[in-house]
Scaffold this active site. Structure first.
Site, PDB file in Angstrom:
ATOM      1  CG  ASN A  10       4.423  -1.713   5.198  1.00 56.66           C
ATOM      2  OD1 ASN A  10       5.476  -2.030   5.718  1.00 56.66           O
ATOM      3  ND2 ASN A  10       3.472  -2.587   4.975  1.00 56.66           N
ATOM      4  CG  ASP A  21      -5.052   5.402   2.808  1.00 57.30           C
ATOM      5  OD1 ASP A  21      -5.139   4.896   3.942  1.00 57.30           O
ATOM      6  OD2 ASP A  21      -4.087   6.090   2.438  1.00 57.30           O
ATOM      7  CB  CYS A  64      -3.642   1.620   6.822  1.00 59.67           C
ATOM      8  SG  CYS A  64      -3.407   3.132   7.768  1.00 59.67           S
ATOM      9  NE  ARG A  65      -4.658   1.575   1.576  1.00 66.27           N
ATOM     10  CZ  ARG A  65      -4.566   2.321   0.491  1.00 66.27           C
ATOM     11  NH1 ARG A  65      -5.451   2.186  -0.474  1.00 66.27           N
ATOM     12  NH2 ARG A  65      -3.598   3.207   0.373  1.00 66.27           N
ATOM     13  CB  SER A  66       0.342  -3.435   2.790  1.00 68.75           C
ATOM     14  OG  SER A  66       1.099  -2.482   3.483  1.00 68.75           O
ATOM     15  CB  CYS A 121      -0.991  -0.023   1.158  1.00 63.08           C
ATOM     16  SG  CYS A 121      -0.275   0.177   2.803  1.00 63.08           S
TER      17      CYS A 121
END
Length: 164
Positions: free
Chosen positions: A12, A128, A14-16, A9
């Site tokens: 690095n 995001d 939140c999402r990933s 993401c």
């Protein structure tokens, strides 16, 4: 030899790391345990060395996932050791394919939600959640979980092909 997956993401945090934690848990519960390495990184290095966003950690922990994480930036030289690079949105997909040293490496990059058969093919981004509230992190987790089963099946197929 392990099959290697890296989620990517922006920062690095939140999402990933969320996708990494979910896939890691799914792998630990099945026949791919010990055969697949899961990692994550960001397209930018703003948060290198930091842990996951506290809201990411809270949502993961509330849903039974472990979250030990240190943010880092994706490096183009990693393509040579990775089998699959999973982008969390179309911007990451474009950036990663631009960074890929070869066409073969560029073909390793896929969008996470492309593995979710219920996802709208016209909108495969995982939004995001960073600038919003806790509900955005929960929505992100739901999208990651929905795509994880299809991703896991695709990885299992690839692992079986490598073993044949």
């Amino acid at each position: 030899m392990s099959y290697r997956v890296c989620f990517v993401c922006t920062g690095n945090i939140c999402r990933s790391p969320m996708a990494e934690a979910v896939l890691r848990a799914r792998i630990a519960d099945g026949p791919l345990d010990g055969l697949v390495e899961v990692d994550s990184a960001g397209t930018d290095g703003w948060h290198e060395g930091e842990g996951a966003d506290p809201r990411t950690a809270a949502v993961l922990e509330a849903n039974g996932y472990a979250c030990g994480h240190t943010a880092r930036r994706f490096r183009p030289e990693w393509f040579s050791r990775l089998d699959l690079v999973v982008a969390l949105d179309a911007g990451h997909l474009r950036e990663l394919r631009r960074l890929a040293p070869t066409e073969e490496d560029a073909r390793k990059v896929r969008l996470l939600r492309s593995y979710d058969p219920a996802a709208d093919p016209a909108d495969l981004d995982v939004p995001d959640p960073y600038y919003g509230g806790a509900d955005g992190f929960e929505e992100c987790l739901e999208m990651v979980e929905a795509a994880s089963e299809g991703l896991l099946a695709a990885i299992q197929e690839q692992v079986e092909e490598q073993a044949a």
